[in-house]
Every structure is written in C-alpha cells, then in structure tokens.
Motif scaffolding. Structure first.
Motif, PDB file in Angstrom:
ATOM      1  N   ASP A 189     -13.434   8.691  -1.455  1.00 23.13           N
ATOM      2  CA  ASP A 189     -12.057   9.192  -1.496  1.00 23.13           C
ATOM      3  C   ASP A 189     -11.266   8.704  -0.285  1.00 23.13           C
ATOM      4  O   ASP A 189     -10.096   8.336  -0.400  1.00 23.13           O
ATOM      5  CB  ASP A 189     -12.031  10.721  -1.545  1.00 23.13           C
ATOM      6  N   ALA A 190     -11.912   8.689   0.874  1.00 27.24           N
ATOM      7  CA  ALA A 190     -11.246   8.217   2.094  1.00 27.24           C
ATOM      8  C   ALA A 190     -10.858   6.751   1.971  1.00 27.24           C
ATOM      9  O   ALA A 190      -9.751   6.352   2.364  1.00 27.24           O
ATOM     10  CB  ALA A 190     -12.147   8.436   3.305  1.00 27.24           C
ATOM     11  N   VAL A 191     -11.744   5.951   1.426  1.00 24.61           N
ATOM     12  CA  VAL A 191     -11.469   4.520   1.253  1.00 24.61           C
ATOM     13  C   VAL A 191     -10.307   4.321   0.284  1.00 24.61           C
ATOM     14  O   VAL A 191      -9.385   3.542   0.553  1.00 24.61           O
ATOM     15  CB  VAL A 191     -12.735   3.777   0.772  1.00 24.61           C
ATOM     16  N   ARG A 192     -10.323   5.026  -0.837  1.00 25.59           N
ATOM     17  CA  ARG A 192      -9.226   4.929  -1.815  1.00 25.59           C
ATOM     18  C   ARG A 192      -7.906   5.374  -1.200  1.00 25.59           C
ATOM     19  O   ARG A 192      -6.865   4.763  -1.423  1.00 25.59           O
ATOM     20  CB  ARG A 192      -9.534   5.782  -3.049  1.00 25.59           C
ATOM     21  N   PHE A 193      -7.960   6.449  -0.409  1.00 24.98           N
ATOM     22  CA  PHE A 193      -6.742   6.949   0.221  1.00 24.98           C
ATOM     23  C   PHE A 193      -6.161   5.923   1.184  1.00 24.98           C
ATOM     24  O   PHE A 193      -4.957   5.684   1.197  1.00 24.98           O
ATOM     25  CB  PHE A 193      -7.008   8.255   0.970  1.00 24.98           C
ATOM     26  N   ARG A 194      -7.003   5.304   1.993  1.00 26.64           N
ATOM     27  CA  ARG A 194      -6.528   4.325   2.977  1.00 26.64           C
ATOM     28  C   ARG A 194      -5.779   3.183   2.289  1.00 26.64           C
ATOM     29  O   ARG A 194      -4.719   2.759   2.750  1.00 26.64           O
ATOM     30  CB  ARG A 194      -7.708   3.789   3.799  1.00 26.64           C
ATOM     31  N   GLU A 195      -6.317   2.697   1.192  1.00 25.98           N
ATOM     32  CA  GLU A 195      -5.661   1.622   0.441  1.00 25.98           C
ATOM     33  C   GLU A 195      -4.334   2.087  -0.139  1.00 25.98           C
ATOM     34  O   GLU A 195      -3.325   1.384  -0.056  1.00 25.98           O
ATOM     35  CB  GLU A 195      -6.587   1.128  -0.677  1.00 25.98           C
ATOM     36  N   ALA A 196      -4.324   3.284  -0.706  1.00 30.44           N
ATOM     37  CA  ALA A 196      -3.096   3.828  -1.288  1.00 30.44           C
ATOM     38  C   ALA A 196      -2.056   4.117  -0.206  1.00 30.44           C
ATOM     39  O   ALA A 196      -0.860   3.911  -0.413  1.00 30.44           O
ATOM     40  CB  ALA A 196      -3.409   5.098  -2.082  1.00 30.44           C
ATOM     41  N   LEU A 197      -2.517   4.581   0.956  1.00 29.59           N
ATOM     42  CA  LEU A 197      -1.604   4.900   2.047  1.00 29.59           C
ATOM     43  C   LEU A 197      -0.846   3.670   2.523  1.00 29.59           C
ATOM     44  O   LEU A 197       0.372   3.723   2.748  1.00 29.59           O
ATOM     45  CB  LEU A 197      -2.363   5.529   3.216  1.00 29.59           C
ATOM     46  N   GLU A 198      -1.538   2.566   2.686  1.00 27.47           N
ATOM     47  CA  GLU A 198      -0.866   1.347   3.135  1.00 27.47           C
ATOM     48  C   GLU A 198       0.215   0.926   2.155  1.00 27.47           C
ATOM     49  O   GLU A 198       1.327   0.559   2.557  1.00 27.47           O
ATOM     50  CB  GLU A 198      -1.885   0.236   3.365  1.00 27.47           C
ATOM     51  N   LYS A 199      -0.076   1.006   0.860  1.00 25.93           N
ATOM     52  CA  LYS A 199       0.929   0.673  -0.155  1.00 25.93           C
ATOM     53  C   LYS A 199       2.087   1.656  -0.120  1.00 25.93           C
ATOM     54  O   LYS A 199       3.257   1.263  -0.246  1.00 25.93           O
ATOM     55  CB  LYS A 199       0.307   0.658  -1.547  1.00 25.93           C
ATOM     56  N   ARG A 200       1.784   2.930   0.043  1.00 24.05           N
ATOM     57  CA  ARG A 200       2.829   3.966   0.097  1.00 24.05           C
ATOM     58  C   ARG A 200       3.755   3.719   1.287  1.00 24.05           C
ATOM     59  O   ARG A 200       4.982   3.789   1.161  1.00 24.05           O
ATOM     60  CB  ARG A 200       2.173   5.346   0.205  1.00 24.05           C
ATOM     61  N   LEU A 201       3.208   3.453   2.447  1.00 21.05           N
ATOM     62  CA  LEU A 201       4.025   3.233   3.640  1.00 21.05           C
ATOM     63  C   LEU A 201       4.881   1.977   3.507  1.00 21.05           C
ATOM     64  O   LEU A 201       6.044   1.967   3.907  1.00 21.05           O
ATOM     65  CB  LEU A 201       3.141   3.174   4.883  1.00 21.05           C
ATOM     66  N   GLN A 202       4.313   0.910   2.949  1.00 19.43           N
ATOM     67  CA  GLN A 202       5.079  -0.327   2.756  1.00 19.43           C
ATOM     68  C   GLN A 202       6.298  -0.091   1.876  1.00 19.43           C
ATOM     69  O   GLN A 202       7.348  -0.690   2.104  1.00 19.43           O
ATOM     70  CB  GLN A 202       4.195  -1.406   2.130  1.00 19.43           C
ATOM     71  N   LYS A 203       6.161   0.772   0.909  1.00 14.70           N
ATOM     72  CA  LYS A 203       7.274   1.088   0.007  1.00 14.70           C
ATOM     73  C   LYS A 203       8.483   1.611   0.778  1.00 14.70           C
ATOM     74  O   LYS A 203       9.621   1.413   0.381  1.00 14.70           O
ATOM     75  CB  LYS A 203       6.799   2.128  -1.011  1.00 14.70           C
ATOM     76  N   PHE A 204       8.248   2.267   1.920  1.00 11.76           N
ATOM     77  CA  PHE A 204       9.309   2.836   2.743  1.00 11.76           C
ATOM     78  C   PHE A 204       9.523   2.047   4.035  1.00 11.76           C
ATOM     79  O   PHE A 204      10.110   2.555   4.982  1.00 11.76           O
ATOM     80  CB  PHE A 204       8.996   4.302   3.051  1.00 11.76           C
ATOM     81  N   LEU A 205       9.026   0.813   4.060  1.00 10.42           N
ATOM     82  CA  LEU A 205       9.155  -0.067   5.226  1.00 10.42           C
ATOM     83  C   LEU A 205       8.529   0.533   6.481  1.00 10.42           C
ATOM     84  O   LEU A 205       9.023   0.358   7.589  1.00 10.42           O
ATOM     85  CB  LEU A 205      10.629  -0.420   5.466  1.00 10.42           C
ATOM     86  N   LEU A 206       7.424   1.245   6.289  1.00  9.50           N
ATOM     87  CA  LEU A 206       6.678   1.839   7.393  1.00  9.50           C
ATOM     88  C   LEU A 206       5.298   1.199   7.428  1.00  9.50           C
ATOM     89  O   LEU A 206       4.871   0.556   6.481  1.00  9.50           O
ATOM     90  CB  LEU A 206       6.536   3.358   7.193  1.00  9.50           C
ATOM     91  N   ARG A 207       4.601   1.387   8.536  1.00  8.25           N
ATOM     92  CA  ARG A 207       3.234   0.883   8.671  1.00  8.25           C
ATOM     93  C   ARG A 207       2.475   1.732   9.652  1.00  8.25           C
ATOM     94  O   ARG A 207       3.068   2.412  10.498  1.00  8.25           O
ATOM     95  CB  ARG A 207       3.225  -0.583   9.112  1.00  8.25           C
ATOM     96  N   LEU A 208       1.157   1.689   9.540  1.00 12.44           N
ATOM     97  CA  LEU A 208       0.307   2.363  10.519  1.00 12.44           C
ATOM     98  C   LEU A 208       0.296   1.552  11.788  1.00 12.44           C
ATOM     99  O   LEU A 208       0.368   0.318  11.746  1.00 12.44           O
ATOM    100  CB  LEU A 208      -1.116   2.507   9.984  1.00 12.44           C
ATOM    101  N   GLU A 209       0.189   2.203  12.908  1.00 15.46           N
ATOM    102  CA  GLU A 209       0.079   1.507  14.188  1.00 15.46           C
ATOM    103  C   GLU A 209      -1.291   0.843  14.251  1.00 15.46           C
ATOM    104  O   GLU A 209      -2.321   1.530  14.206  1.00 15.46           O
ATOM    105  CB  GLU A 209       0.256   2.490  15.347  1.00 15.46           C
ATOM    106  N   PRO A 210      -1.339  -0.509  14.321  1.00 14.28           N
ATOM    107  CA  PRO A 210      -2.630  -1.192  14.245  1.00 14.28           C
ATOM    108  C   PRO A 210      -3.547  -0.941  15.451  1.00 14.28           C
ATOM    109  O   PRO A 210      -4.748  -1.131  15.336  1.00 14.28           O
ATOM    110  CB  PRO A 210      -2.245  -2.665  14.158  1.00 14.28           C
ATOM    111  N   THR A 211      -3.013  -0.505  16.587  1.00 17.89           N
ATOM    112  CA  THR A 211      -3.856  -0.286  17.758  1.00 17.89           C
ATOM    113  C   THR A 211      -4.449   1.117  17.791  1.00 17.89           C
ATOM    114  O   THR A 211      -5.250   1.412  18.656  1.00 17.89           O
ATOM    115  CB  THR A 211      -3.056  -0.518  19.048  1.00 17.89           C
ATOM    116  N   ARG A 212      -4.038   1.986  16.868  1.00 17.90           N
ATOM    117  CA  ARG A 212      -4.573   3.349  16.824  1.00 17.90           C
ATOM    118  C   ARG A 212      -5.871   3.367  16.035  1.00 17.90           C
ATOM    119  O   ARG A 212      -6.049   2.584  15.105  1.00 17.90           O
ATOM    120  CB  ARG A 212      -3.569   4.304  16.162  1.00 17.90           C
ATOM    121  N   PRO A 213      -6.786   4.278  16.369  1.00 13.88           N
ATOM    122  CA  PRO A 213      -8.059   4.346  15.624  1.00 13.88           C
ATOM    123  C   PRO A 213      -7.825   4.758  14.177  1.00 13.88           C
ATOM    124  O   PRO A 213      -6.921   5.523  13.878  1.00 13.88           O
ATOM    125  CB  PRO A 213      -8.865   5.408  16.367  1.00 13.88           C
ATOM    126  N   ASN A 214      -8.660   4.231  13.298  1.00 17.27           N
ATOM    127  CA  ASN A 214      -8.556   4.554  11.868  1.00 17.27           C
ATOM    128  C   ASN A 214      -9.578   5.601  11.491  1.00 17.27           C
ATOM    129  O   ASN A 214     -10.637   5.636  11.912  1.00 17.27           O
ATOM    130  CB  ASN A 214      -8.786   3.303  11.018  1.00 17.27           C
TER     131      ASN A 214
END
Length: 118
Positions: A93-118
């Motif tokens: 579920d965590a793996v599926r969520f991570r993939e969906a989250l990236e797509k969700r954020l891109q839809k709103f021109l947002l992104r996760l901070e790449p230097t923060r722990p995942n």
C-alpha cells in the motif's frame, strides 16, 4: 489556483482579493524590491496559510476520500503545516501510495522535496 481553492471553500471575495494582491506583491531583499514571479517567498507569512489551503484539498481530502478506501490495510495521514507522515499496515500500500502521490502533486504543479527522507 489558490483563488479557486478559496472559492471552493466558500471564502469571502474580500479574502480572495487580499490573497491575490499578496501573491502579486514584490519581495523586498537587501533594500531592493523585486518582482515575485512564482509562488510565495520561503518563510513568508502567507506561505503557511496557502500551504495549508493547498494541502487540505490536494492531500488531506484526497487521502481520506480516494486513497484510504483503496488500501488493503489500515492507512493514516498525519500532517503539520506542510510536513506529513503517512503510515500503512502493508508495504504494498505504501508503494502504491508513493506512486499515486507523485502524480497527484504534479497535477497541482507541486513536488516532494527531493532532499527530505522518504
């Protein structure tokens, strides 16, 4: 985009007008005023309000309404300002969520901070 979230929330037009003006205002650095071309300055007082507004719609409601019902086990989202932790019963579920989250954020021109722990 912030204005559309505000309108969807039923915010008063005066508040929406103030947010628009705040976003268009310049940035004063070292005595020089420069144009603000995108977003809000890091640490700006409006940043906290807007990040909470965005994340309420982009993350909180989406997680409760779309993500949780599709998970195979328990799932929890804990958010404080613009930081959040997501807990899952199952790794899949965590793996599926991570993939969906990236797509969700891109839809709103947002992104996760790449230097923060995942």
């Amino acid at each position: 985009m912030a204005a559309s979230f505000c309108q969807a929330s039923g915010w008063r037009p005066r508040i929406i007008c103030l947010i628009r003006r705040w976003l268009k205002a310049g940035i004063l650095e070292d005595g020089c005023l420069r144009e603000n071309t995108e977003g809000t300055p890091q640490g700006g007082s409006i940043s906290v309000l807007l990040s909470n507004l965005y994340l309420h719609y982009v993350l909180d409601l989406w997680f409760e309404r779309v993500v949780k019902p599709r998970m195979g086990g328990e799932a929890y989202l804990i958010r404080y300002l613009d930081d959040f932790v997501v807990c899952f019963q199952f790794r899949a579920d965590a793996v599926r969520f991570r993939e969906a989250l990236e797509k969700r954020l891109q839809k709103f021109l947002l992104r996760l901070e790449p230097t923060r722990p995942n």
